[in-house]
Every structure is written in C-alpha cells, then in structure tokens.
Design a protein around this motif. Structure first.
Motif, mmCIF file in Angstrom:
data_model
loop_
_atom_site.group_PDB
_atom_site.id
_atom_site.type_symbol
_atom_site.label_atom_id
_atom_site.label_comp_id
_atom_site.label_asym_id
_atom_site.label_seq_id
_atom_site.Cartn_x
_atom_site.Cartn_y
_atom_site.Cartn_z
ATOM 1 N N SER A 27 0.861 -1.186 0.019
ATOM 2 C CA SER A 27 -0.012 0.082 0.024
ATOM 3 C C SER A 27 0.848 1.210 -0.092
ATOM 4 O O SER A 27 2.047 1.124 0.249
ATOM 5 N N THR A 43 -2.712 4.449 -11.590
ATOM 6 C CA THR A 43 -3.093 3.060 -11.413
ATOM 7 C C THR A 43 -1.423 2.567 -11.197
ATOM 8 O O THR A 43 -0.400 3.070 -11.455
ATOM 9 N N THR A 53 -4.625 -1.828 -9.460
ATOM 10 C CA THR A 53 -5.368 -1.260 -8.740
ATOM 11 C C THR A 53 -5.621 0.350 -9.297
ATOM 12 O O THR A 53 -4.558 0.631 -9.639
ATOM 13 N N THR A 54 -6.433 0.926 -8.523
ATOM 14 C CA THR A 54 -6.645 2.659 -8.955
ATOM 15 C C THR A 54 -6.380 3.237 -7.472
ATOM 16 O O THR A 54 -6.997 2.801 -6.541
ATOM 17 N N ALA A 55 -5.745 4.210 -7.440
ATOM 18 C CA ALA A 55 -5.648 5.079 -6.330
ATOM 19 C C ALA A 55 -7.115 5.899 -6.158
ATOM 20 O O ALA A 55 -7.634 6.405 -7.163
ATOM 21 N N ASP A 56 -7.210 6.211 -4.963
ATOM 22 C CA ASP A 56 -8.508 6.837 -4.532
ATOM 23 C C ASP A 56 -8.362 8.121 -4.420
ATOM 24 O O ASP A 56 -7.548 8.808 -5.439
ATOM 25 N N TYR A 61 -3.462 3.729 -2.595
ATOM 26 C CA TYR A 61 -3.893 2.332 -3.010
ATOM 27 C C TYR A 61 -3.370 1.187 -2.021
ATOM 28 O O TYR A 61 -2.496 1.224 -1.346
ATOM 29 N N SER A 953 -12.343 -1.982 -5.829
ATOM 30 C CA SER A 953 -11.435 -0.748 -5.571
ATOM 31 C C SER A 953 -12.330 0.582 -5.304
ATOM 32 O O SER A 953 -11.948 1.220 -4.183
#
Length: 1005
Positions: A27, A43, A53-56, A61, A953
């Motif tokens: 993370s 990403t 995964t994609t960042a918030d 992430y 996600s």
C-alpha cells in the motif's frame, strides 16, 4: 456427522490460512513529484500482468500480490511511468509510495477532431468538449439531452418529455428552413441518430462548431458535427464496473384550471352576455359538486431504472471493453413506456509494431408504447381542454362529454394500442498501418443497420355520435435502413527544425438504402391481441410501399502546420459528389482555413508573469461546407398512383376502373449544393497556473443557395413544390466560456464552469419566392419566414386594448365588435382589419442561452449542481384557443377570471361573450408569452467508499435529481418547447419535462 463437519471446517480454515500466508499486501500513495499533490485515478499494476488497482481520491492504493520479488509500475496520464521492484515476504504488509514526474510531451490535452486527434493547444477551430464523466449517473436515456447547456453555441431543446422521444439540436443557430440537425459521428461511424447509444459507454464528446472544423466532413457537417468517442480498455488495468440506478418521475407543474362550479359560472356568464339561453346541464355530467381532474386521470408517478455492466482490460498489445446495459422508463402519462437493451464491444489490438486493428460494435433494441401527441387528440392536449364536469366513467363504462367533441383521454389510453420497436446495429472495423515512421495508413469500414416495426390497433366503439368508430382498424408497418461507409486516409507527421507538419489525404464512399411498407385493414372479428393482424381483418385493405437510395463519394485533404509552438495553421478541402442532385451539379468543393497565434510564447512576452497568464491564443477561421439534406429525387419528376391514406389516381371509363397516375413534383435539374459559409474569431486564455480558463468566440455563419420548396399554384397540377436554390440565412453571435478549478486543500477540490451564447438569426433572401408560412394550428398559421426576420418567427395580429363602451366601438373600424372585445391595430391604415394588418409578434429564438456547473469533492463526498436556461424567446401558447375561449364549453384556465366587464377598465383581456363575432382568438400577440426559464437541470450528491478492500476498488452511492427547480413566467405546462424548423416554440399541449429523483450505486472491481 457433527465431527465430520467440524473437521471439514478446520481443514478449510487451515487451507485458507496457508493460501493467505503465500501473499502479502503493498500500500502507499501516488503523488506528483513537483507539487506533492495526490494523483487520484493513477494505477499501480504488476508488470507484465493485468493485476492492478486504482488510487482513490487521496492518491492512496492497496494491492494484494503473491510473495517474492514483485515488479510494480505506477502510471498516470500526462506523467512518466515509474517502475520499482519490491521484495515481499509471505503475510507481510509494506508501504511503497510513488513519485511521478510530469511528461512535458503529454501534459497537453488531446482532442478528437475529424479523422484524427490534435493537441488542444494547437486547435485553430471552434470546438467544445464534454466529458463522459459529466454525463454519467443521470436518469436520462438520450445522450443529446445530457449535453444540454454544457457547450456554448449549442442549443438543445427536448421536443417532448415522453419516454423515447428525440431532441432538437441547433449548433450556432438555425441555418436553413430544411433539416438543421447536426451530423453525429460515433467512433468514426457517421449517423443521424444517437438516441440508441448508452450514455454510460461515452468517454467524451467533441462538438465541431465552425466551418474550419467541420469542412473536413463536407456536406454531412453543414449544421455542425458531434463526435462521440466511447470507452476502451486502459493498459495495465483490469476492471469490472456495475452501475444501477432507480428513481421516480413526476410532473413539475400541473395546469391551473377551473373546477366545475367555476367553469359553469364562466360558461353561464358568457351565454348571458350573448343573450343565449341558460346553459343546460346534461346527465350524467350535471353534478357541479364533482370535478374531474383530467390531468390527474391520465398521469401517474413515472419510474426509471438503469443497469449497466462493463468489463475492460488492457495490455501492451490488446485492450477491450465489453458492456451491456438496460434502460427502462415509464412516463408520467399512463401507457407511455420505453425500454432499451444495449450491447457494445470495443477491441484494439497491436498485432505488429507496424499494424493495429480494431473494431467498434454496438447493438441496441428498443420498444416504445406511444401515446397521441398531435394538436387535436394529444393526451396532454385533451387533458387540458376537456370540461371538468364530465366524469371519467359510470356504471356503463367510459363517458363522452355531452358539451364538446373533445374525446375522453382515459378511454383513448385504455382502448387504443400504438407500439413500436427498433433494432439498431452500428459497426466499425479499422486497420492502421505504419510502414515508415510518421506515416499512418488507415482503412475503415462502417455499417449502420436499422430495423423498425410498428403496430397500431383501434377497436370499434360507440360512446357518442361524435365519439365513435364503427370498424376496428389494424395497421402494421416495417422499415429498414442499410448504410455503409468506407474511409481511406493517409496521415503523415514530420518536423523540420521548428516546423511541424501533419498532412492528411483521403477518399470516402458511402451508400444508404431505405425502404418502408405499411398495411392497413378494418373490421377484425374481435379485439384480442391474437386477432390484431392484417389477415384477420376483412375490409378496407390499403398497402403502401416505397424506398429511396442515396450515394456519395468524396476526396479530402488537410494540412496542420505549427511553427515554434507559436504560429498555427489548419487548412482543408473536400470535394463531395451526391446522387441527390442532377448530373450537372452533383459535385461541390468546400475549402476552409484557420490560423492561431500563441502569443505568450513570443520572446517579447517574457515580461509576462506565467503564474498569472498561463496561455493566450488568438484564433481566426473561415470555411465553406455544403448541405444536401433534401429528398432523394428533387432533380426529377416523380409519379405516384396513390397518395398514402388519402386517395388513388384511378379513373372510371364507362363501367371499368383504369389505373391512373399523377405527377408528385416538378423537376428542377438546376438545384445544387446549399452552402454554409462561416467566419470565426476567438481567443483562449488561461490564468493562475491554468486554474482559470476563458474563451470568447465571435462568428458569422451564412447559408447561401438555401434549398427551399417554391410554392406553385394549384392549377399547375403538382402535389408538391419543387426545390430551388433561392434563399439565404445568416446567424451571427458571440460565445463565452469561463472555468475555474482549485484544490483548496488536499481533501477539498472544486470547479465552476459557465457558458453563455447569444445568436441573432435573420433571413437575408428568399430569392423571388414568397414568405413561407408554417406552424399550422386550427384554421390559421402561426409563423412566417420572411426576409429581414428570423426563421419561423411568430406572425399575427396586434391587440390594442379592449373596447370599453359603445362609443369606442363606433369610433373603431371593427363593425362586428361589442364592448369587451379586443381592439386590433389597423397597421396598413386602410380602415379595415384584414390579413394585411398582421405583423411579426415574437420569435422562438432566445436572446441568449446558458449553462452553469459546480462540482466539489471533499474526502469521499462529492456534489454536483448544474443549471441551464434560456432568455428572451417567445412561445405561442396555442392551448389558449380552448382554455380562454368563452364560446367553447372546453375546460377553462384560471386566467380567464381576469375577464373584462363594464366599468372594470381592464384592457388586456376581453369580456365573456359566447356570441362575439369579433374573432378575439385569431392568431395574435394575445397568444405570445415569454418563454425564458432557469432550470436546476441536475443535482447530485454522492459518497465513495474506498480503501483496503480486496474485492473492490471503490463503491459510490449517490442521490440524483433532474429538473428539481424551474423558474419561469410561462403559464403553460413547460417552457421547453421544441418543434420543427417552422414550428419551433408552438405549444399545443406538449408532453412536459418531468422532475426525477433517483438513487444509484456504482461498483468498481
């Protein structure tokens, strides 16, 4: 048995612990190295796989991966990829942050233009852009409705609020009395209809407004071009998205009509003032204590639901997006329904370093239950004019009003059937070759296939002498459209020191074929659905079948030139050949040129603080585009043996009938291309590190050699008039766009966007032709197109107060008037009120129209407000002919209570007189009302759950409302009135826009 279950449970727990122990978790945060700002949407993927995964919103992430040495790479558009390798032990949780460097070659936004893409900073034409994110999560099924108010110079008006109906789009004004609709290009597929496209599939929309931008599309782009690009897979990201929305709809306004007692009083006063006998009440419509609210009777609480599922994935070689969607809307008028099923497949593959292939396939199937919407039997129209004292039904069934010939709308809804269905396929397959560096050869084949079916059934009934149908009627219709387009282009990009060149050359060919057939018969043996077929009916057989075929091929070329990132040039030419013109006029040449100057890049502008002024670009452009949107055989005489639903041309000789034929139209082999010529001047500016943006455009667009049907006298013997190039229309105006975006803190960001447009429309010439009348209603027309006036301007008599007494009547020039009647102006001064005393009394074209959008995000919360409106347009409220008419026993508006009476001094409303012969309700400015409005088009509040969840996600839930607030002085049901080119703004009981509240959820896996 219990021990076995416990043992199995223990085994599964140990197995799951073992599997979990072989993985770990990484993370961290992804930020801009220069500013330290988070990069939401960036990403992180495991190199060489689709696991990622994609960042918030905070740039954070979390990724679960197998233990060992893991190669990760972080990516974000406009930034350089950042690869790292981490060592991860089983069950270990580690932190790995990414710091991305901006890629100066990618920071500039790219925009789709005709047959390619271009850096936004290099644009010289006038193009508006709408992001697909702005269109998402709204309970509208039509893309065109969603772009309303979001682009300057683009006026979008719903023709009806009924489910599944279309919209009217005018780009920089109405330029012709023919079809002024724009061209739609969906992933390279040219089409005239985007109502079947799923809004959730849209990535972005570009709207080409001036001729320098549209000329590359030649005749198809005369009224502007709307480029729609759908979503594709993203490299390194594997994602499943599901969105579900459900909501309710209701009328935002109801008609304000008199109840039974008030209605009876008004009718009685009108009859008394006319020296007529008292109004007789007739059973069963004789209970003044009972009021039928016909609007309530035909409306209901509408519903809408939408479900969309998509799969997307991208690798270095292949990317795809597959989606399916279902949209259903039950309208606020009972029995008005629409549903649509969508499928899409977008696939791209880099088969070789020099070869790309791809396809864009979409299919939709829609079904619609249609309720009448005409000016006489339209359900909303009838619900506003049927008297309130007649009940819907009694013990014998539905009741017909004994006072008027207006038909019972509830009976019509439950009696008649009008269904339609449509199947649409849009497909595009392309091949890109790069034989040498900088050269791209592209060949693209597009198909558009449409099939539609219609089913109408009207049973026999006998409710009253003027509300009856002796024989049942069944009607079946089928239509097909087949169109193909083959595009072949070559694009060559190269630089010579500070000079940049992009050359485009191409050839296109297209052909389309339409055919339709309609059959109608009467007298089925029953009303069961199984009997509603032509073979079951026994009388009155009628069949009509026809078709039309068009073809066109074109040559095109374009040059984009830049020098030192300061001076910009775009020039293009297209040669079109169309089969709708005669052999001598089939080809037209349409050139364009535009220039730009990025003045801040000049050396002598070094004194300018770039933190204050980020960009100043001046633009100018000129171009010509052809228009060929007329019937297929206007250059030739056509002959027909029958006229649909009317009569045949057969002739009786003696005792036998001979088949006859008659000429439909006169040939005109001299018709040629209608040409749209436009000139555009613009400036684009950015301030405060591009947080503030502004653009201003001034344009003049003139339609020359406008194709108009020139009226012929009846004795000429033709059923329709021939086309001629006899007209000219000018639109000129100014557009302003303002935007501001800011990140107040790392947790709070917001943006504001505003656009406003003002367009002046004027007919410059109709050749030697006469003014064109339109907007027919009852026995009169409501609009007139004449030199010096806007297209479709309202035309009628001018009221000049009310005759207050007999002396004023005697001094006037209206011999049939009595005190309380309207006084009309004698404009030609001949002492009489005749048709020559009419003048222009209003315009459906607004002085300006605008849109305002506010978006904010705070932590996981988001808020969106979107306002849209128009100002200065007029509406012809034709419903007044019924609701303000004292001579009719139709329903009455509450406004009629402001009637004139002796000594009142009222000067803007006539008196109640059922016997007046002054024709107070002739087409006049009495019907004209201000159509300005401000509408809260969309309000949306949402919250996104994201974080350390392995199975998704993020999950977003939101509450959305459409048309929540409308501010207007218009007395009708809705101020947003569409219509045809010559009937824009004519309201005869249009199905109104609805207020909708929806709850939705969006899940990304």
């Amino acid at each position: 048995m219990t021990k076995k279950i416990a043992g199995l449970f223990a085994f599964m727990m140990v197995l799951s612990w073992s599997i979990f122990g072989q993985t770990g978790q990484i993370s961290g945060k992804i930020v801009d190295r220069l500013t330290g700002e988070p990069l939401p949407g960036a990403t992180v993927v495991v190199e060489g796989t689709t696991q990622g995964t994609t960042a918030d919103l905070d740039g954070r992430y979390t990724l679960s991966v197998s233990a060992g040495s893991v190669d990760l790479v972080a990516r974000f558009l406009g930034y350089i990829d950042n690869p790292v390798t981490v060592e991860l032990a089983s069950g270990e949780n580690i932190t790995q942050d990414f710091f991305l460097d901006p890629d100066i070659t990618m920071l500039d936004e790219f925009i789709v233009v005709g047959y390619g893409v271009q850096r936004k900073s290099d644009l010289t034409g006038s193009i508006a852009s709408v992001s697909g994110e702005d269109l998402a999560s709204q309970s509208e099924g039509n893309i065109a409705t969603l772009i309303q108010g979001r682009a300057s110079g683009v006026q979008v008006t719903s023709t009806s609020g009924a489910p599944g109906t279309g919209v009217s789009i005018r780009i920089r004004g109405t330029g012709t009395v023919g079809d002024p609709s724009p061209l739609y290009v969906v992933d390279g597929i040219l089409t005239n209809d985007i109502s079947t496209i799923n809004p959730n599939d849209i990535a972005n929309i570009e709207i080409l407004k001036d001729a320098s931008a549209t000329a590359i599309y030649g005749s198809r782009g005369a009224n502007g071009v709307v480029l729609v690009t759908t979503k594709t897979g993203t490299e390194g990201v594997s994602q499943i998205t599901y969105e579900s929305l459900g909501g309710v709809r209701s009328p935002w306004k109801k008609p304000d009509l008199l109840n039974s007692e008030e209605w009876f009083d008004v009718i009685s006063i009108a009859r008394f003032n006319a020296n007529m006998a008292p109004f007789p009440l007739i059973a069963p419509a004789n209970n003044l204590a009972q009021t039928t609210d016909w609007f309530d009777e035909v409306t209901r609480r509408g519903r809408v639901q939408s479900h969309n599922l998509s799969f997307s994935e991208g690798t270095e070689r292949t990317s795809y997006m597959l989606s399916g969607g279902y949209y259903e809307e039950k309208g606020i008028v009972d029995k008005s329904d629409y549903n649509r099923l969508n499928f899409r497949a977008n696939i791209d593959s880099r088969m070789k370093s020099w070869l790309n292939v791809g396809t864009r396939l979409s299919m939709s199937h829609s079904k619609r239950n249609v309720v009448p919407a005409d000016y006489y039997n339209g359900i909303i129209n009838v619900a506003q004019k049927l008297d309130p004292i007649t009940p819907v039904e009694d013990e014998s069934g539905f009741i017909s009003s004994p006072y008027t010939d207006v038909k019972n709308p509830v009976a019509a809804l439950y009696r008649d059937t009008n269904e339609s269905s449509a199947l649409t396929f849009l497909g595009n397959t392309f091949l890109d070759l790069t034989p040498i560096e900088g050269l791209t050869l592209r060949s693209s084949l597009s198909l558009e296939l449409r099939r539609s079916n219609g089913h109408i059934y009207n049973p026999s009934y006998n409710m009253a002498p003027d509300e009856r149908q002796d024989l049942s009627v069944v009607e079946k219709s089928n239509s097909l459209y087949n169109g193909w387009l083959w595009d072949n282009t070559a694009t060559y990009r190269f630089d010579i020191e500070e000079h940049g060149f992009t050359l485009l050359a191409g050839y296109t060919a297209e052909q389309n074929y339409s055919e339709w057939i309609t059959g109608r018969k009467q007298n089925t043996p029953g009303d069961d659905r199984e009997l509603q077929y032509l073979d079951a009916a026994t009388e009155g057989e009628q069949v009509f079948n026809s078709g039309v075929e068009n073809a066109m091929y074109s040559y095109l070329a374009r040059l984009n030139y830049t020098y030192s990132d300061r001076y910009l040039l775009t020039t293009s030419v297209r040669r079109d050949g169309s089969s709708v013109f005669g052999p001598g006029n089939r080809f037209g040449n349409f050139p364009s040129v535009s220039v730009g100057w990025r003045m801040l890049n000049e050396n002598f502008m070094d004194f300018v603080n770039r933190n204050v002024f980020s960009e100043v670009k001046l633009r100018a452009g000129w171009g010509q585009v052809g228009n060929a949107r007329i019937g297929a055989y206007g250059f030739a005489s056509t002959v027909a043996t029958t006229q649909p639903w009317s009569y045949s041309h057969d002739y009786v000789f003696g005792n036998s009938v001979a088949i006859g034929a008659a000429a439909n139209s006169m040939a005109n082999q001299n018709i040629k291309w209608e040409t749209v010529e436009s000139t555009n001047f613009g400036v684009d500016m950015e301030f405060l590190n591009s947080r503030v943006t502004a653009s201003v455009d001034y344009f003049v667009k003139e339609t020359k050699d406008m194709l108009v049907r020139v009226p012929l006298p009846i004795y000429a013997g033709y059923l329709s008039s021939p086309y001629s190039n006899v007209g000219s229309v000018e639109n000129k105006g100014i557009e302003l766009n303002l935007g501001y975006q800011n990140e107040a803190t790392r947790e709070l960001r917001y943006s504001v966007n505003f656009n406003i447009s003002s367009i002046r429309n004027e007919v410059l010439s109709l050749g030697e032709g006469q003014p064109i009348s339109g907007g027919g209603f009852r026995a009169f027309t409501t609009t007139r197109t004449e030199v010096g006036q806007p297209v479709g301007a309202f035309y009628g008599y001018v009221t000049d107060g009310v005759f207050q007494n007999t002396d004023e009547v005697a001094a006037g020039n209206q011999p049939n008037a009595v005190p309380g009647d309207f006084r009309f102006k004698d404009l030609d001064g001949d002492g009489e009120i005749t048709a020559e005393d009419r003048e222009f009394i209003g315009s459906p074209h607004p002085d300006f129209f605008f849109g305002f959008n506010f978006n904010a995000e705070y932590k996981g919360f988001d808020l969106s407000l979107f306002f849209q409106g128009v100002q200065g347009n007029d509406i012809f409220n034709a419903q007044k002919w019924y609701t303000m008419n004292p001579a009719l026993t139709t329903a009455k508006s509450r406004d009629i209570l402001g009637y004139w009476y002796p000594g009142s001094g009222i000067n803007d409303m006539y008196g109640l007189n059922a016997g007046s012969t002054n024709d107070n309700l002739r087409a006049s400015d009495f019907f004209i009302e201000d159509g300005s409005y401000l509408r809260l088009k969309n309000l949306q509040v949402g919250y996104t759950f994201s974080g350390n969840q392995q199975w998704f996600s993020d999950i977003r839930v939101y509450l959305s409302a459409q048309n929540l607030l409308t501010l207007t002085s218009y007395s009708g049901l809705d101020p947003e009135i569409g219509g045809g080119t010559l009937s824009q703004g004519l309201d005869y009981g249009t199905y109104p826009q609805t207020r909708a509240v929806s709850l939705g959820i969006n899940v990304k896996l």
